[in-house]
Enzyme design. Structure first.
Site, PDB file in Angstrom:
ATOM      1  N   VAL A 442       6.009  20.186 -24.220  1.00 33.23           N
ATOM      2  CA  VAL A 442       6.440  20.403 -22.843  1.00 33.23           C
ATOM      3  C   VAL A 442       5.231  20.387 -21.906  1.00 33.23           C
ATOM      4  CG1 VAL A 442       7.718  21.950 -21.318  1.00 33.23           C
ATOM      5  CG2 VAL A 442       8.325  21.795 -23.727  1.00 33.23           C
ATOM      6  N   HIS A 443       5.432  19.857 -20.703  1.00 32.17           N
ATOM      7  CA  HIS A 443       4.362  19.847 -19.699  1.00 32.17           C
ATOM      8  C   HIS A 443       4.132  21.279 -19.215  1.00 32.17           C
ATOM      9  CE1 HIS A 443       2.037  18.302 -16.190  1.00 32.17           C
ATOM     10  NE2 HIS A 443       2.543  19.376 -15.606  1.00 32.17           N
ATOM     11  N   HIS A 444       3.275  22.001 -19.927  1.00 35.14           N
ATOM     12  CA  HIS A 444       3.027  23.399 -19.568  1.00 35.14           C
ATOM     13  C   HIS A 444       1.675  23.821 -20.106  1.00 35.14           C
ATOM     14  CE1 HIS A 444       3.607  27.708 -19.050  1.00 35.14           C
ATOM     15  NE2 HIS A 444       4.656  27.416 -18.292  1.00 35.14           N
TER      16      HIS A 444
END
EC number: 3.2.1.4
Length: 456
Positions: A442-444
């Site tokens: 995830v983009h995190h």
């Protein structure tokens, strides 16, 4: 349905709306199960006492609620996320303000006031309508705590009547460095709107957030509720008296959360202020000339952080559906209700005016960017409206030559929530942590970097 903004907002905030859709979906199961009335001319049963909790939705709600704790900025209290710690403790110091709280946007470390305020408004709405369902699965208090975390930030971001700080951080610098929020060393500049640089939509959205939250805290903390309402009134006056788009006056914000207009926020804020105060002047505001100018009656739109018209239409339908004395003879309110019905008719698959913006699997599909925000927002509004129909003993919704029951709206809402939770062609849950198969990368920043990592 109307076109949606193409702004490249980093909207992991759609998870907030997933939470609302899950709460809404859970209502289908947590109300006492009753047989549909076989006589279509009579209203369906009003939602009754809580029945058996459907574990599918309660488990998903618990996981989704963690998103708020993951996104928190500041000195963390009762930290529930092992890999999160204190961060951004000096935010706001250049203006001698404490802006350390609030929540980061998506997987980044920016604080964007416009979507953050919208998040707070819809979270307040969910608590006000479905707090008993949340409480039944022990999520009401966490929801209130998360709401107050954003509240504290927004109150501090409004240090005087006509000044509102709307952004913390430099997005270009932020997006160039993949690091944990606890390790940030970049400068955190502040961006504000004021009388010289107006930002009507962000000021009005913050007013809506303050007004709706004041209702949430009214019984539990009357002092805090009163403070929020004072800020809401001041911000609405500031927004209305100093009209101008924040995207035009501060062009750099358009790259991330571009606004396509501020009329919807003015109506949204005034609607919440009417509910919070009972002051009829706010109702007159939305049903009079401002309604004629901004409401786009009869033209359904998508509910999102950029366009609140559909939400305003559903919210104001409460007044006429519930038989308020203020609704008597009010043609403007009737226009809002009819427009809300148009929105509902566009969502129902078998309606003559059903939107074609959906996948073969039945998911509402409006934009490739943040594609889940529209189906879950639509699901939330559909369940709200179905419950308003049930409570007001409204038997049916007429769409052209077809009629539908509240249960049809609930069925639609459930289909959208279930798609998100895995009932889709990929058999994948799009709620991270829920089910056996869900996205792994995830983009995190914070979630992707081990606590002891050296990122340079």
């Amino acid at each position: 349905m109307g076109k949606e903004s193409k702004s490249k907002g980093f909207l992991a905030w759609f998870l907030v709306l997933v939470i609302l859709a899950l709460v809404a979906g859970a209502v289908v199961y947590t109300v006492k199960k009753k047989m549909d009335n076989k006589n279509d001319s009579k209203p369906a049963p009003v939602p009754g006492p809580l029945g058996a909790i459907d574990r599918k939705y309660s488990d998903a709600l618990k996981i989704a609620m963690q998103f708020f704790d993951v996104q928190k900025s500041g000195r963390l209290e009762d930290n529930k996320i092992s890999w999160r710690g204190n961060s951004a403790l000096t935010d706001g110091s250049e203006a001698k303000l404490d802006l350390s709280k609030g929540m980061y946007d998506a997987g980044d470390h920016m604080k964007f006031g416009f979507p953050m305020a919208f998040t707070r408004t819809v979270l307040s709405w969910a608590i006000l309508e479905y707090g008993d369902q949340m409480e039944a699965v022990n999520e009401l208090e966490p929801a209130r705590e998360s709401l107050k975390w954003i509240t504290d930030f927004l109150v501090n971001a409004h240090p005087s009547e006509n000044v509102l700080y709307i952004q913390v951080g430099d997005p270009e610098a932020d997006h160039k460095c993949w690091e944990r929020p606890e390790d940030m060393k970049e400068k955190r500049p502040l961006t504000q709107v004021n009388e010289s640089v107006p930002g009507t939509e962000v000021a009005a959205e913050t007013a809506a957030a303050m007004a709706s939250a004041s209702l949430v805290f009214k019984a539990a903390d009357s002092t805090h509720s009163s403070t929020l309402l004072t800020h809401a009134k001041q911000l609405f006056s500031f927004a209305d008296n100093n009209r101008g788009s924040y995207s035009e006056n501060i062009p750099e914000v358009a790259t991330y959360y571009n606004s396509t207009g501020y009329g919807d926020e003015l109506l949204w804020a005034a609607s919440w202020l009417y509910h919070a105060t009972g002051d009829r002047s706010y109702l007159g505001y939305v049903t009079g000339e401002n309604g004629k100018q901004f409401a786009q009656w009869g033209s359904p739109t998508w509910f999102s952080w950029d366009n609140k018209l559909a939400g305003t239409q559903v919210l104001l339908s409460r007044i006429s559906l519930f038989g308020s004395k203020d609704a008597s003879g009010n043609s403007g309110l009737e226009n809002y209700r009819k427009s809300a019905e148009d929105v509902m008719c566009s969502l129902l698959p078998k309606s003559p005016s059903a939107t074609s913006s959906r996948t073969d699997g039945g998911l509402i599909w409006v934009s490739e960017w943040n594609s889940l925000q529209h189906p879950v927002a639509s699901a939330f509004l559909a369940v709200l409206y179905s419950d308003y129909m049930l409570t007001s003993q409204t038997a049916k919704l007429t769409c052209g030559d077809h009629s539908f029951k509240p249960s049809d709206l609930r069925k639609f809402a459930k289909s959208q929530a279930d798609y998100v939770l895995g009932s889709n062609p990929l058999k994948m849950s799009f709620l991270v942590g829920y089910g056996d198969k869900y996205p792994q990368y995830v983009h995190h920043r914070g979630a992707s970097i081990p606590v002891d990592a050296t990122t340079g």
